[in-house]
Write a protein that holds these residues in place. Sequence first.
Motif, PDB file in Angstrom:
ATOM      1  N   GLN A 121      27.455   5.176  72.611  1.00  0.00           N
ATOM      2  CA  GLN A 121      26.713   5.906  71.579  1.00  0.00           C
ATOM      3  C   GLN A 121      25.530   6.634  72.218  1.00  0.00           C
ATOM      4  O   GLN A 121      25.277   7.819  71.928  1.00  0.00           O
ATOM      5  N   ASN A 122      24.782   5.921  73.056  1.00  0.00           N
ATOM      6  CA  ASN A 122      23.666   6.569  73.760  1.00  0.00           C
ATOM      7  C   ASN A 122      24.162   7.781  74.539  1.00  0.00           C
ATOM      8  O   ASN A 122      23.558   8.866  74.501  1.00  0.00           O
ATOM      9  N   ILE A 123      25.241   7.583  75.278  1.00  0.00           N
ATOM     10  CA  ILE A 123      25.784   8.653  76.127  1.00  0.00           C
ATOM     11  C   ILE A 123      26.250   9.826  75.288  1.00  0.00           C
ATOM     12  O   ILE A 123      26.022  10.998  75.639  1.00  0.00           O
ATOM     13  N   ASN A 124      26.882   9.533  74.149  1.00  0.00           N
ATOM     14  CA  ASN A 124      27.348  10.613  73.280  1.00  0.00           C
ATOM     15  C   ASN A 124      26.174  11.431  72.741  1.00  0.00           C
ATOM     16  O   ASN A 124      26.229  12.672  72.706  1.00  0.00           O
ATOM     17  N   LEU A 125      25.110  10.756  72.329  1.00  0.00           N
ATOM     18  CA  LEU A 125      23.932  11.480  71.859  1.00  0.00           C
ATOM     19  C   LEU A 125      23.337  12.338  72.965  1.00  0.00           C
ATOM     20  O   LEU A 125      22.899  13.475  72.723  1.00  0.00           O
ATOM     21  N   PHE A 152      18.085  11.312  81.810  1.00  0.00           N
ATOM     22  CA  PHE A 152      17.533  10.001  82.153  1.00  0.00           C
ATOM     23  C   PHE A 152      18.201   8.898  81.336  1.00  0.00           C
ATOM     24  O   PHE A 152      18.642   7.876  81.880  1.00  0.00           O
ATOM     25  N   VAL A 153      18.276   9.081  80.022  1.00  0.00           N
ATOM     26  CA  VAL A 153      18.854   8.037  79.173  1.00  0.00           C
ATOM     27  C   VAL A 153      20.341   7.880  79.459  1.00  0.00           C
ATOM     28  O   VAL A 153      20.866   6.760  79.473  1.00  0.00           O
ATOM     29  N   ARG A 154      21.038   8.991  79.711  1.00  0.00           N
ATOM     30  CA  ARG A 154      22.461   8.886  80.049  1.00  0.00           C
ATOM     31  C   ARG A 154      22.640   8.075  81.325  1.00  0.00           C
ATOM     32  O   ARG A 154      23.523   7.214  81.407  1.00  0.00           O
ATOM     33  N   ALA A 155      21.798   8.317  82.317  1.00  0.00           N
ATOM     34  CA  ALA A 155      21.872   7.559  83.565  1.00  0.00           C
ATOM     35  C   ALA A 155      21.591   6.081  83.320  1.00  0.00           C
ATOM     36  O   ALA A 155      22.262   5.210  83.897  1.00  0.00           O
ATOM     37  N   TYR A 156      20.622   5.798  82.478  1.00  0.00           N
ATOM     38  CA  TYR A 156      20.273   4.409  82.157  1.00  0.00           C
ATOM     39  C   TYR A 156      21.461   3.683  81.525  1.00  0.00           C
ATOM     40  O   TYR A 156      21.794   2.551  81.902  1.00  0.00           O
ATOM     41  N   SER A 157      22.123   4.331  80.575  1.00  0.00           N
ATOM     42  CA  SER A 157      23.250   3.685  79.911  1.00  0.00           C
ATOM     43  C   SER A 157      24.446   3.539  80.850  1.00  0.00           C
ATOM     44  O   SER A 157      25.140   2.505  80.822  1.00  0.00           O
ATOM     45  N   LEU A 172      30.912  13.220  80.665  1.00  0.00           N
ATOM     46  CA  LEU A 172      29.683  13.988  80.857  1.00  0.00           C
ATOM     47  C   LEU A 172      29.548  15.146  79.889  1.00  0.00           C
ATOM     48  O   LEU A 172      28.572  15.903  79.952  1.00  0.00           O
ATOM     49  N   THR A 173      30.538  15.302  78.986  1.00  0.00           N
ATOM     50  CA  THR A 173      30.463  16.309  77.928  1.00  0.00           C
ATOM     51  C   THR A 173      31.059  15.721  76.662  1.00  0.00           C
ATOM     52  O   THR A 173      31.796  14.734  76.708  1.00  0.00           O
TER      53      THR A 173
END
Length: 496
Positions: A121-125, A152-157, A172-173
């Motif tokens: 969900q984080n990555i999708n947002l 940053f948040v995508r990398a964290y998740s 990544l898309t």
Amino acid sequence: MKLNHKNTYIQKLGLIAILATTLVMPACKKEFLNVDPQAKQPEATFWKTADDASKAVIAIYGNLRSWGNTAFPALAVESIPGDDAEKGSTANDASYLNSFDNYTASSTEGQFGGFWQAQYQNINLCNQVLDNVPGINMDASLKARYLAEAKFVRAYSYFRLVRAFGDIPLRLTVPKDVSEFNIPRTPKAQVYAAIEKDLDEAAAVLPQTYPAADLGRATKGAALALHAKVAMYLGKWDQVLSYTNTVMTLGYDLYPNFQEGFRTNHENNVESVFEIQCALLLNNKDASNSQYSQVQGARANTPDLGWGFNVPTPALDAAFEAGDVRRNATILYRGETTPQGDAISNSADNPMYNEKSYVPFANIISGYTQGADQNVRVLRFADVLLMNAEAANELNNPTLAKTSLNRVRARARGGVAGVVPDVTTSDKDALRQAIWKERQLELAMESDRYFDVIRQGRGTAVFGAKGWKAGKNEVWPIPSTEIDISVGVLTQNPGY
């Protein structure tokens, strides 16, 4: 700062958090995330203005405090399996969490699916922002910053996912058609490469600091510190040293009082590198939705602090040196009176609780989730110093290693001479062991210990007595629900 008096950014974060359910397919079962569909903005009318971009980025931060990111699924995957924490609560309450402590949890265990879904969900947002914000006509520098925050948040998740499961789907898309929805697992080396690329690009753009209204957003220091941690897991010690050396020049410091540094009125302090921002907003219960503190609060207490899960073990209690102020600041004991004057009941169900998630009684508002305003510390400057020490030691610089290590230990003695003495050895292995032990004590109950031990190659030595097996338990099983949905495109990890 506490309750509804937090800064403007936190208030907006809470009020916009429901956007996470507006722009992403729902996956959370918690009632507090259910939103009237009539309040949702159609996607066709979104992604038009700078305000739309702002709302979308704030939704990313809002989703970070969701159930799957900070409560049972996260604690089951990242904390309870370690030697410093165990299920807690009463014997019969959520007994399935014991399977994470003894490594018998199977792929059908729902916490795996909850954790997996929360990260994606984080990555999708983040992907929605990265796909759509570039086309919005708005200030170029602000646009670049929004994209960097999303990276940053995508990398964290992705880091949380790859650390937990190994090879995972790398998306990544946003999927553009049916053919892009069901994708196989990507080798973890490629996932790590994508994480490092995101963090490189984020650090190049993110500001060092923000004005008060935006306090809590990802900074340059956060991107560099997270990159240092990623590099540490990859054994890239020259990069760890370089990134941490840079972060150490950016104005961070150790907060003088270890216990006070975790209280809500000292959030986002000089030691904070990145925190998940949480808020209790009066008259807005749906946005006051963080259950991080509630699930860990002292059970059967007056007032009721929470459910009593993820509690410290006797082994952690015994690990601290005499006089180390971090013991009483990390472990909330049954029958104690806290520095804030709160008496923990002698009849509380468990002998110990996580004090780092404790919220003083004065912050408990009837009718609201206990501790909804307690931020979750993700990266602290103490962690940066210990990463710097470990990298310096691995690169044969014991002088720098001891300097960074002893800076952390100096605070732990609380101004009392003769306790928690400086580490003086220059022997590489002995110094390594001292740094690892310091990580255990400094970062205890912050969901770092379990995977830290595994990346150190000590899983069998530390967790073997609990049932941990090399060649299997380095990673968790891929959730069976995800394999079923993929019709076999996703494969299972060995041993599961």
